[in-house]
Scaffold this active site. Structure first.
Site, PDB file in Angstrom:
ATOM      1  N   GLU A   1      -4.587  17.237  -9.011  1.00 33.56           N
ATOM      2  CA  GLU A   1      -5.241  17.670 -10.251  1.00 33.56           C
ATOM      3  C   GLU A   1      -6.763  17.793 -10.132  1.00 33.56           C
ATOM      4  O   GLU A   1      -7.521  17.224 -10.912  1.00 33.56           O
ATOM      5  CB  GLU A   1      -4.863  16.731 -11.409  1.00 33.56           C
ATOM      6  CG  GLU A   1      -5.089  17.385 -12.765  1.00 33.56           C
ATOM      7  CD  GLU A   1      -4.441  16.621 -13.918  1.00 33.56           C
ATOM      8  OE1 GLU A   1      -3.255  16.290 -13.820  1.00 33.56           O
ATOM      9  OE2 GLU A   1      -5.151  16.394 -14.902  1.00 33.56           O
TER      10      GLU A   1
ATOM     11  N   LYS B   1       3.009  11.779 -10.152  1.00 32.83           N
ATOM     12  CA  LYS B   1       2.114  10.988 -11.007  1.00 32.83           C
ATOM     13  C   LYS B   1       2.822   9.682 -11.361  1.00 32.83           C
ATOM     14  O   LYS B   1       3.980   9.701 -11.795  1.00 32.83           O
ATOM     15  CB  LYS B   1       1.784  11.733 -12.299  1.00 32.83           C
ATOM     16  CG  LYS B   1       0.639  12.717 -12.152  1.00 32.83           C
ATOM     17  CD  LYS B   1       0.205  13.249 -13.512  1.00 32.83           C
ATOM     18  CE  LYS B   1      -0.945  14.232 -13.360  1.00 32.83           C
ATOM     19  NZ  LYS B   1      -1.310  14.856 -14.642  1.00 32.83           N
TER      20      LYS B   1
ATOM     21  N   ARG C   1       0.820  -1.232   0.000  1.00 33.35           N
ATOM     22  CA  ARG C   1       0.000   0.000   0.000  1.00 33.35           C
ATOM     23  C   ARG C   1       0.845   1.270   0.000  1.00 33.35           C
ATOM     24  O   ARG C   1       0.399   2.330   0.426  1.00 33.35           O
ATOM     25  CB  ARG C   1      -0.967   0.021   1.186  1.00 33.35           C
ATOM     26  CG  ARG C   1      -1.923  -1.153   1.183  1.00 33.35           C
ATOM     27  CD  ARG C   1      -3.144  -0.892   2.037  1.00 33.35           C
ATOM     28  NE  ARG C   1      -4.020  -2.041   1.968  1.00 33.35           N
ATOM     29  CZ  ARG C   1      -3.953  -3.070   2.811  1.00 33.35           C
ATOM     30  NH1 ARG C   1      -3.080  -3.043   3.786  1.00 33.35           N
ATOM     31  NH2 ARG C   1      -4.772  -4.083   2.679  1.00 33.35           N
TER      32      ARG C   1
ATOM     33  N   HIS D   1      -1.048  17.750 -24.402  1.00 33.46           N
ATOM     34  CA  HIS D   1      -1.001  16.304 -24.133  1.00 33.46           C
ATOM     35  C   HIS D   1      -2.238  15.539 -24.612  1.00 33.46           C
ATOM     36  O   HIS D   1      -2.169  14.316 -24.749  1.00 33.46           O
ATOM     37  CB  HIS D   1      -0.795  16.043 -22.638  1.00 33.46           C
ATOM     38  CG  HIS D   1       0.642  16.201 -22.211  1.00 33.46           C
ATOM     39  ND1 HIS D   1       1.310  17.407 -22.310  1.00 33.46           N
ATOM     40  CD2 HIS D   1       1.543  15.318 -21.705  1.00 33.46           C
ATOM     41  CE1 HIS D   1       2.552  17.246 -21.861  1.00 33.46           C
ATOM     42  NE2 HIS D   1       2.718  15.989 -21.499  1.00 33.46           N
TER      43      HIS D   1
ATOM     44  N   ARG E   1      -3.768  22.008 -11.823  1.00 38.76           N
ATOM     45  CA  ARG E   1      -2.683  21.154 -12.322  1.00 38.76           C
ATOM     46  C   ARG E   1      -2.930  20.697 -13.759  1.00 38.76           C
ATOM     47  O   ARG E   1      -1.978  20.380 -14.491  1.00 38.76           O
ATOM     48  CB  ARG E   1      -2.486  19.940 -11.404  1.00 38.76           C
ATOM     49  CG  ARG E   1      -1.331  19.069 -11.853  1.00 38.76           C
ATOM     50  CD  ARG E   1      -0.886  18.054 -10.825  1.00 38.76           C
ATOM     51  NE  ARG E   1       0.179  17.229 -11.372  1.00 38.76           N
ATOM     52  CZ  ARG E   1       0.935  16.409 -10.670  1.00 38.76           C
ATOM     53  NH1 ARG E   1       0.750  16.301  -9.371  1.00 38.76           N
ATOM     54  NH2 ARG E   1       1.882  15.694 -11.248  1.00 38.76           N
TER      55      ARG E   1
ATOM     56  N   ASN F   1      -1.094  19.712 -18.638  1.00 43.42           N
ATOM     57  CA  ASN F   1      -1.410  18.785 -19.732  1.00 43.42           C
ATOM     58  C   ASN F   1      -1.497  19.503 -21.073  1.00 43.42           C
ATOM     59  O   ASN F   1      -1.950  18.913 -22.067  1.00 43.42           O
ATOM     60  CB  ASN F   1      -2.747  18.076 -19.455  1.00 43.42           C
ATOM     61  CG  ASN F   1      -2.678  17.228 -18.201  1.00 43.42           C
ATOM     62  OD1 ASN F   1      -1.628  16.667 -17.898  1.00 43.42           O
ATOM     63  ND2 ASN F   1      -3.768  17.164 -17.456  1.00 43.42           N
TER      64      ASN F   1
ATOM     65  N   LYS G   1       6.924  23.626 -12.276  1.00 41.57           N
ATOM     66  CA  LYS G   1       6.106  22.447 -11.986  1.00 41.57           C
ATOM     67  C   LYS G   1       5.797  22.352 -10.493  1.00 41.57           C
ATOM     68  O   LYS G   1       4.666  22.068 -10.092  1.00 41.57           O
ATOM     69  CB  LYS G   1       6.818  21.187 -12.470  1.00 41.57           C
ATOM     70  CG  LYS G   1       6.035  19.949 -12.144  1.00 41.57           C
ATOM     71  CD  LYS G   1       5.915  18.981 -13.247  1.00 41.57           C
ATOM     72  CE  LYS G   1       4.838  17.945 -12.902  1.00 41.57           C
ATOM     73  NZ  LYS G   1       5.004  16.724 -13.633  1.00 41.57           N
TER      74      LYS G   1
ATOM     75  N   HIS H   1      -0.948  12.515 -26.492  1.00 33.91           N
ATOM     76  CA  HIS H   1      -1.102  11.119 -26.044  1.00 33.91           C
ATOM     77  C   HIS H   1      -1.790  10.271 -27.110  1.00 33.91           C
ATOM     78  O   HIS H   1      -1.429   9.108 -27.318  1.00 33.91           O
ATOM     79  CB  HIS H   1      -1.927  11.054 -24.755  1.00 33.91           C
ATOM     80  CG  HIS H   1      -1.124  11.326 -23.521  1.00 33.91           C
ATOM     81  ND1 HIS H   1      -1.691  11.584 -22.296  1.00 33.91           N
ATOM     82  CD2 HIS H   1       0.215  11.375 -23.318  1.00 33.91           C
ATOM     83  CE1 HIS H   1      -0.737  11.779 -21.390  1.00 33.91           C
ATOM     84  NE2 HIS H   1       0.427  11.668 -22.000  1.00 33.91           N
TER      85      HIS H   1
ATOM     86  N   HIS I   1       7.630  10.625 -26.661  1.00 35.41           N
ATOM     87  CA  HIS I   1       6.541  11.339 -25.986  1.00 35.41           C
ATOM     88  C   HIS I   1       6.628  12.848 -26.273  1.00 35.41           C
ATOM     89  O   HIS I   1       5.642  13.477 -26.647  1.00 35.41           O
ATOM     90  CB  HIS I   1       6.618  11.065 -24.478  1.00 35.41           C
ATOM     91  CG  HIS I   1       5.675  11.883 -23.656  1.00 35.41           C
ATOM     92  ND1 HIS I   1       4.310  11.693 -23.686  1.00 35.41           N
ATOM     93  CD2 HIS I   1       5.892  12.926 -22.802  1.00 35.41           C
ATOM     94  CE1 HIS I   1       3.725  12.572 -22.881  1.00 35.41           C
ATOM     95  NE2 HIS I   1       4.670  13.330 -22.338  1.00 35.41           N
TER      96      HIS I   1
ATOM     97  N   GLU J   1       8.611  19.508 -23.280  1.00 34.85           N
ATOM     98  CA  GLU J   1       7.960  19.798 -21.984  1.00 34.85           C
ATOM     99  C   GLU J   1       8.393  21.175 -21.469  1.00 34.85           C
ATOM    100  O   GLU J   1       7.652  21.853 -20.765  1.00 34.85           O
ATOM    101  CB  GLU J   1       8.294  18.715 -20.956  1.00 34.85           C
ATOM    102  CG  GLU J   1       7.824  17.306 -21.327  1.00 34.85           C
ATOM    103  CD  GLU J   1       6.306  17.091 -21.241  1.00 34.85           C
ATOM    104  OE1 GLU J   1       5.573  18.023 -20.856  1.00 34.85           O
ATOM    105  OE2 GLU J   1       5.871  15.970 -21.595  1.00 34.85           O
TER     106      GLU J   1
HETATM  107  N1  GLY Z   1       2.931  15.841 -16.608  1.00 33.56           N
HETATM  108  C1  GLY Z   1       1.835  16.546 -16.082  1.00 33.56           C
HETATM  109  C2  GLY Z   1       1.713  16.461 -14.605  1.00 33.56           C
HETATM  110  O1  GLY Z   1       2.585  15.947 -13.928  1.00 33.56           O
HETATM  111  O2  GLY Z   1       0.728  16.899 -14.076  1.00 33.56           O
END
Ligand code: GLY
Length: 371
Positions: free
Chosen positions: A245, A151, A129, A256, A249, A253, A235, A260, A272, A193
């Protein structure tokens, strides 16, 4: 060398940046983190891939050896590439952790790019966990984006990053020595990025990219360290305000949603970052059409994407309706509608913008091959 904090409720963590900062690993290995007590002699598991192991594992093991209870950390090596970010590979890592007797007070170190960080982070988040882990990114993309913010994710046949959990690392160690071995294509892909962060953060960082483009591409050490630190600060500031998020946040994206979808539909043939660059060109077009972004501002971002050597067109035809359908599967979908981050201006990102499928298919023309 630079150090910055990711400030979070319940305890943040440090990001170490610079040539040779891997030495910070030994103190981080035993430090307390977000409800985890200090661990005197944790058993350490390094999760890495075969390419990175050949290049950098020795240097990391030399540091970790002293912090490990036994003389040798457990090293788990996966195949390089997106194909390793699966439930099956995660399952084989769990088996190895079980065989190694890895406990809740132990530590995982992820050594590699975004795939290793996402996969290893996911395993750390779910083993018993959740156990402590440290991110040691070895690609620019991971250093300036994936490794910071907690993430973690796995891919499914249906799409990228569809399974995941938020689990913050106990620290991030960005040793710029590790970036020297990156092929230029991978280095450039990571820059997408950085352009994204500039687009959502503001003119100052965008101007800096324009002025420093040559030095960035030449990986001048001081410029590279500044680039990474600036990105991590942007960031960290966003993550500190919205760790999971719920709103803000989502601006991270930018580019993205389409990125994606392209990445998945091209079978991960493009990097990517290359897909994010293409996604930003489409998002810029949509932003001009429906969010008031000035054409000149979109042009600046597109020119920077091109100048840094990122692709501005798809390598081959991809069906627009297929891209739109794949976007619908993305996590940014709400009530079946595709949501985009759009720009009202440089540094003014608006998340949650609904885009009609026909408008998306139309805008995709800007990245059509051979235009
Ligand atoms: N790569 C986007 C984030 O970490 O929210």
């Amino acid at each position: 060398m630079k150090t910055l904090n990711v400030e979070l409720t319940g305890g943040g963590y440090r990001v170490h940046i610079g040539a040779g900062v891997r030495g910070a690993l030994s103190s981080l290995a035993t430090a307390p983190h977000r409800g985890f007590p200090p661990a005197d002699k944790p058993r350490i598991t390094v999760i890495t891939d075969k390419t990175v192991a050949d290049l950098h594992l020795r240097a990391v093991l030399d540091i970790l050896q002293s912090a490990d209870d036994s003389s040798r950390p457990l090293v788990l090596t996966v195949d390089p590439g997106e194909a390793s970010k699966t439930l099956e590979v995660a399952g084989s890592l769990y088996q190895a952790l079980a065989q190694g007797g890895i406990e809740r007070s132990d530590l995982i170190v992820t050594l590699g790019g975004g795939v290793v960080g996402d996969l290893g982070g996911f395993v750390a988040a779910t083993w018993h966990r959740g156990i402590r882990f440290i991110q040691v990114p070895t690609t620019l993309e991971a250093a300036i984006d994936a490794a910071v913010g907690g993430k973690t994710a796995l891919n499914l046949p249906a799409g990228k990053n569809l399974v995941g959990v938020f689990h913050q690392p106990a620290g991030v160690v960005i040793d710029t020595d590790f970036l020297n071995t990156l092929p230029q294509r991978d280095f450039v892909a990571g820059l997408a990025e950085s352009v994204k962060h500039a687009a959502i953060d503001g003119e100052t960082f965008l101007d800096w990219h324009e002025q420093q483009a040559q030095s960035i591409l030449a990986r001048e050490p001081a410029v590279l360290e500044e680039l990474i630190a600036w990105n991590c600060r942007i960031k960290a500031a966003v993550v500190a305000q919205d760790e999971r998020e719920h709103g803000l946040r989502a601006v991270l994206n930018y580019g993205h949603t389409v990125g994606h979808a392209i990445e998945h539909l091209l079978g991960y043939e493009l990097r990517h970052g290359e897909c994010v660059g293409l996604g930003m060109i489409v998002a810029g077009e949509l932003s001009c059409r429906q969010a008031g972004l000035a054409r000149a501002s979109a042009g600046r971002i597109n020119s920077l994407v091109a100048r840094l050597g990122l692709p501005t067109r798809l390598p081959r035809r991809v069906d627009g309706a297929g891209i739109a359908a794949t976007c619908r599967l993305d996590k940014k979908t709400r009530a079946g509608e595709v949501r985009f981050v759009l720009l009202e201006g440089i540094g003014r990102a608006r998340p949650g913008c609904s885009v009609r499928e026909t408008d998306l298919v139309d805008a995709l023309a800007v990245i059509a091959p051979g235009r």
